[in-house]
Motif scaffolding. Structure first.
Motif, PDB file in Angstrom:
ATOM      1  N   ARG A 285      -7.249   9.947  -1.637  1.00 27.67           N
ATOM      2  CA  ARG A 285      -7.945   8.741  -1.191  1.00 27.67           C
ATOM      3  C   ARG A 285      -7.041   7.528  -1.352  1.00 27.67           C
ATOM      4  O   ARG A 285      -6.448   7.323  -2.410  1.00 27.67           O
ATOM      5  CB  ARG A 285      -9.239   8.545  -1.974  1.00 27.67           C
ATOM      6  N   GLU A 286      -6.957   6.747  -0.291  1.00 29.36           N
ATOM      7  CA  GLU A 286      -6.176   5.513  -0.309  1.00 29.36           C
ATOM      8  C   GLU A 286      -7.013   4.394   0.304  1.00 29.36           C
ATOM      9  O   GLU A 286      -7.837   4.628   1.193  1.00 29.36           O
ATOM     10  CB  GLU A 286      -4.874   5.683   0.485  1.00 29.36           C
ATOM     11  N   ALA A 287      -6.793   3.190  -0.155  1.00 31.75           N
ATOM     12  CA  ALA A 287      -7.546   2.040   0.346  1.00 31.75           C
ATOM     13  C   ALA A 287      -7.030   1.647   1.731  1.00 31.75           C
ATOM     14  O   ALA A 287      -5.846   1.343   1.898  1.00 31.75           O
ATOM     15  CB  ALA A 287      -7.430   0.879  -0.619  1.00 31.75           C
ATOM     16  N   PHE A 288      -7.939   1.627   2.695  1.00 27.30           N
ATOM     17  CA  PHE A 288      -7.616   1.194   4.053  1.00 27.30           C
ATOM     18  C   PHE A 288      -8.287  -0.150   4.277  1.00 27.30           C
ATOM     19  O   PHE A 288      -9.491  -0.291   4.090  1.00 27.30           O
ATOM     20  CB  PHE A 288      -8.113   2.215   5.070  1.00 27.30           C
ATOM     21  N   GLN A 289      -7.491  -1.151   4.671  1.00 25.70           N
ATOM     22  CA  GLN A 289      -7.996  -2.514   4.779  1.00 25.70           C
ATOM     23  C   GLN A 289      -7.747  -3.096   6.155  1.00 25.70           C
ATOM     24  O   GLN A 289      -6.704  -2.845   6.775  1.00 25.70           O
ATOM     25  CB  GLN A 289      -7.340  -3.400   3.705  1.00 25.70           C
ATOM     26  N   VAL A 290      -8.698  -3.882   6.608  1.00 19.87           N
ATOM     27  CA  VAL A 290      -8.599  -4.585   7.893  1.00 19.87           C
ATOM     28  C   VAL A 290      -8.860  -6.065   7.651  1.00 19.87           C
ATOM     29  O   VAL A 290      -9.820  -6.437   6.947  1.00 19.87           O
ATOM     30  CB  VAL A 290      -9.617  -4.040   8.912  1.00 19.87           C
ATOM     31  N   LYS A 291      -7.994  -6.911   8.198  1.00 20.94           N
ATOM     32  CA  LYS A 291      -8.170  -8.361   8.126  1.00 20.94           C
ATOM     33  C   LYS A 291      -8.443  -8.891   9.522  1.00 20.94           C
ATOM     34  O   LYS A 291      -7.689  -8.615  10.462  1.00 20.94           O
ATOM     35  CB  LYS A 291      -6.918  -9.025   7.542  1.00 20.94           C
ATOM     36  N   VAL A 292      -9.524  -9.664   9.671  1.00 23.22           N
ATOM     37  CA  VAL A 292      -9.932 -10.175  10.975  1.00 23.22           C
ATOM     38  C   VAL A 292     -10.059 -11.688  10.894  1.00 23.22           C
ATOM     39  O   VAL A 292     -10.738 -12.223   9.997  1.00 23.22           O
ATOM     40  CB  VAL A 292     -11.283  -9.576  11.419  1.00 23.22           C
ATOM     41  N   THR A 293      -9.399 -12.369  11.831  1.00 20.75           N
ATOM     42  CA  THR A 293      -9.491 -13.829  11.914  1.00 20.75           C
ATOM     43  C   THR A 293      -9.807 -14.220  13.351  1.00 20.75           C
ATOM     44  O   THR A 293      -9.580 -13.458  14.298  1.00 20.75           O
ATOM     45  CB  THR A 293      -8.186 -14.510  11.467  1.00 20.75           C
ATOM     46  N   THR A 294     -10.324 -15.430  13.508  1.00 22.06           N
ATOM     47  CA  THR A 294     -10.618 -15.946  14.844  1.00 22.06           C
ATOM     48  C   THR A 294      -9.335 -16.442  15.507  1.00 22.06           C
ATOM     49  O   THR A 294      -8.247 -16.382  14.933  1.00 22.06           O
ATOM     50  CB  THR A 294     -11.634 -17.100  14.737  1.00 22.06           C
TER      51      THR A 294
ATOM     52  N   SER B  30     -12.155   0.160   2.633  1.00 22.56           N
ATOM     53  CA  SER B  30     -12.818   1.369   2.153  1.00 22.56           C
ATOM     54  C   SER B  30     -11.750   2.384   1.787  1.00 22.56           C
ATOM     55  O   SER B  30     -10.635   2.350   2.328  1.00 22.56           O
ATOM     56  CB  SER B  30     -13.755   1.951   3.217  1.00 22.56           C
ATOM     57  N   ASP B  31     -12.075   3.285   0.843  1.00 27.90           N
ATOM     58  CA  ASP B  31     -11.165   4.362   0.474  1.00 27.90           C
ATOM     59  C   ASP B  31     -11.355   5.539   1.429  1.00 27.90           C
ATOM     60  O   ASP B  31     -12.481   6.033   1.597  1.00 27.90           O
ATOM     61  CB  ASP B  31     -11.424   4.813  -0.968  1.00 27.90           C
ATOM     62  N   LEU B  32     -10.259   5.975   2.040  1.00 27.35           N
ATOM     63  CA  LEU B  32     -10.320   7.070   3.010  1.00 27.35           C
ATOM     64  C   LEU B  32      -9.390   8.191   2.584  1.00 27.35           C
ATOM     65  O   LEU B  32      -8.349   7.957   1.967  1.00 27.35           O
ATOM     66  CB  LEU B  32      -9.918   6.578   4.405  1.00 27.35           C
TER      67      LEU B  32
ATOM     68  N   ARG C 287       1.140   7.484  10.327  1.00 21.68           N
ATOM     69  CA  ARG C 287       1.655   8.768   9.862  1.00 21.68           C
ATOM     70  C   ARG C 287       1.296   8.941   8.394  1.00 21.68           C
ATOM     71  O   ARG C 287       1.504   8.038   7.591  1.00 21.68           O
ATOM     72  CB  ARG C 287       3.167   8.870  10.063  1.00 21.68           C
ATOM     73  N   ILE C 288       0.769  10.116   8.073  1.00 18.48           N
ATOM     74  CA  ILE C 288       0.351  10.438   6.719  1.00 18.48           C
ATOM     75  C   ILE C 288       1.403  11.334   6.079  1.00 18.48           C
ATOM     76  O   ILE C 288       1.854  12.314   6.690  1.00 18.48           O
ATOM     77  CB  ILE C 288      -1.017  11.140   6.715  1.00 18.48           C
ATOM     78  N   ASN C 289       1.793  10.978   4.852  1.00 17.65           N
ATOM     79  CA  ASN C 289       2.823  11.742   4.148  1.00 17.65           C
ATOM     80  C   ASN C 289       2.263  13.035   3.560  1.00 17.65           C
ATOM     81  O   ASN C 289       1.066  13.166   3.301  1.00 17.65           O
ATOM     82  CB  ASN C 289       3.424  10.899   3.017  1.00 17.65           C
ATOM     83  N   ASP C 290       3.160  13.982   3.345  1.00 17.94           N
ATOM     84  CA  ASP C 290       2.807  15.236   2.696  1.00 17.94           C
ATOM     85  C   ASP C 290       2.593  14.970   1.206  1.00 17.94           C
ATOM     86  O   ASP C 290       3.193  14.054   0.625  1.00 17.94           O
ATOM     87  CB  ASP C 290       3.912  16.270   2.909  1.00 17.94           C
TER      88      ASP C 290
ATOM     89  N   PHE D  42      -3.070   0.825   5.338  1.00 13.03           N
ATOM     90  CA  PHE D  42      -3.333   1.284   3.978  1.00 13.03           C
ATOM     91  C   PHE D  42      -2.591   0.377   2.997  1.00 13.03           C
ATOM     92  O   PHE D  42      -1.448  -0.026   3.243  1.00 13.03           O
ATOM     93  CB  PHE D  42      -2.870   2.728   3.810  1.00 13.03           C
ATOM     94  N   LEU D  43      -3.234   0.099   1.882  1.00 14.14           N
ATOM     95  CA  LEU D  43      -2.608  -0.772   0.884  1.00 14.14           C
ATOM     96  C   LEU D  43      -1.424  -0.083   0.213  1.00 14.14           C
ATOM     97  O   LEU D  43      -0.458  -0.746  -0.186  1.00 14.14           O
ATOM     98  CB  LEU D  43      -3.644  -1.185  -0.163  1.00 14.14           C
ATOM     99  N   ASP D  44      -1.487   1.239   0.058  1.00 17.37           N
ATOM    100  CA  ASP D  44      -0.373   2.026  -0.468  1.00 17.37           C
ATOM    101  C   ASP D  44      -0.028   3.111   0.552  1.00 17.37           C
ATOM    102  O   ASP D  44      -0.860   3.467   1.388  1.00 17.37           O
ATOM    103  CB  ASP D  44      -0.748   2.674  -1.808  1.00 17.37           C
ATOM    104  N   PRO D  45       1.213   3.634   0.506  1.00 18.82           N
ATOM    105  CA  PRO D  45       1.588   4.685   1.456  1.00 18.82           C
ATOM    106  C   PRO D  45       0.596   5.843   1.390  1.00 18.82           C
ATOM    107  O   PRO D  45       0.377   6.419   0.313  1.00 18.82           O
ATOM    108  CB  PRO D  45       2.980   5.108   0.977  1.00 18.82           C
ATOM    109  N   PRO D  46      -0.044   6.195   2.501  1.00 22.29           N
ATOM    110  CA  PRO D  46      -1.077   7.238   2.468  1.00 22.29           C
ATOM    111  C   PRO D  46      -0.478   8.633   2.307  1.00 22.29           C
ATOM    112  O   PRO D  46       0.576   8.944   2.851  1.00 22.29           O
ATOM    113  CB  PRO D  46      -1.757   7.093   3.834  1.00 22.29           C
ATOM    114  N   VAL D  47      -1.177   9.453   1.531  1.00 23.23           N
ATOM    115  CA  VAL D  47      -0.762  10.827   1.265  1.00 23.23           C
ATOM    116  C   VAL D  47      -1.906  11.754   1.657  1.00 23.23           C
ATOM    117  O   VAL D  47      -3.071  11.473   1.358  1.00 23.23           O
ATOM    118  CB  VAL D  47      -0.395  11.024  -0.216  1.00 23.23           C
TER     119      VAL D  47
END
Length: 265
Positions: free
Chosen positions: A182-191, A230-232, A260-263, A173-178
């Motif tokens: 909704r928080e932005a979840f990002q995946v970076k894929v390289t060869t 995507s925002d999850l 781990r998701i924060n309260d 997540f780009l920011d600490p998830p609560v």
């Protein structure tokens, strides 16, 4: 659980009634007990085949039905001899199966329905971050490939192919998830060479170990070279497992992680 109780008690009562009807016509009590049990067992087997309750529940029904028939046969033999008491041996067998069946019934009830709120709060420790405690078993989660040897061997082959392919994946997540936000979840894929992997399909699930009903499925959109986002919104605080697949040109890369998701308080 009400259905299980109905089939257990109702089946046992049906065996008793059929046995009593057969006893009015005389005959061997042992034969009468078996003749009373088998139609009930057959009827329950046909019913269970239409909506399979699991081998544990099915075995419990068979035990109740045949123990009932066994007890009726012993009672019938005692009556034919003019006595009305159990010998300690048969009585011990009936008592043993009664205890086993009762304990299994309690376990099945707790697994399906859980404890009541008061009993749960009293018996189980208070969870972290004020999360709700689940005392029942809601079902299995993903990643059950070990159940069959063939599937497990295929999994090992995919792991080896994935290692040789050498894709590098980082996610988070780009920011600490609560929880609940909704928080932005990002995946970076390289060869293997560090080049961005474009045109891939990135999807998966966040799995809630305590309750599969809370699982969250997702599919990420490409937002840059090798970047998928995507925002999850994950509904509850605490530990979550991640099962994610990255597919491109017939190649599949699997990722398993934990977060781990924060309260929200």
């Amino acid at each position: 659980m009400q259905t299980m109780l109905l089939t257990l008690v109702g089946g046992a009562i049906a065996i008793v009634l059929v046995f009593l009807l057969l006893r009015l016509r005389g005959g061997d009590p042992k034969v009468g007990a078996l003749a009373a049990a088998f139609p009930v067992v057959a009827a329950y087997t046909v019913w269970a085949a239409t909506d399979w309750p699991g081998m544990d529940v099915y075995a419990m029904h068979l035990a109740v039905y045949f123990v009932t028939a066994y007890a009726l046969a012993i009672i019938g033999l005692q009556q034919r001899k003019g006595r009305f008491r159990f010998h300690w041996g048969p009585a011990l067998i009936v008592a043993f199966f009664g205890v086993v069946i009762s304990v299994n019934a309690v376990f099945l009830t707790l697994a399906n329905g859980g404890l009541g709120p008061e009993a749960t709060a009293w018996l189980l420790p208070e969870p972290d971050s004020g999360a709700e405690v689940q005392s029942h078993f809601p079902g299995t989660v993903a990643r059950d490939y070990q159940e069959k040897e063939e599937l497990y061997n295929r999994y090992l082959e995919r792991v080896e192919e994935q290692r040789e392919r050498g894709w590098q994946v980082t996610q988070g997540f780009l920011d600490p998830p609560v929880a609940g936000q909704r928080e932005a979840f990002q995946v970076k894929v390289t060869t293997r060479k560090g080049e961005p992997l474009d045109g891939a399909t990135v999807s998966g699930k966040f799995l809630r170990p305590a309750n599969k009903d809370l699982d969250v499925s997702f599919e990420l959109q490409q937002v840059g070279p090798g970047l998928y986002r995507s925002d999850l919104r994950l509904p509850a605080p605490g530990r979550w497992d991640l099962a994610m697949t990255i597919e491109r040109a017939g190649a599949t890369h699997e990722v398993h992680a934990r977060t781990r998701i924060n309260d929200d308080s």
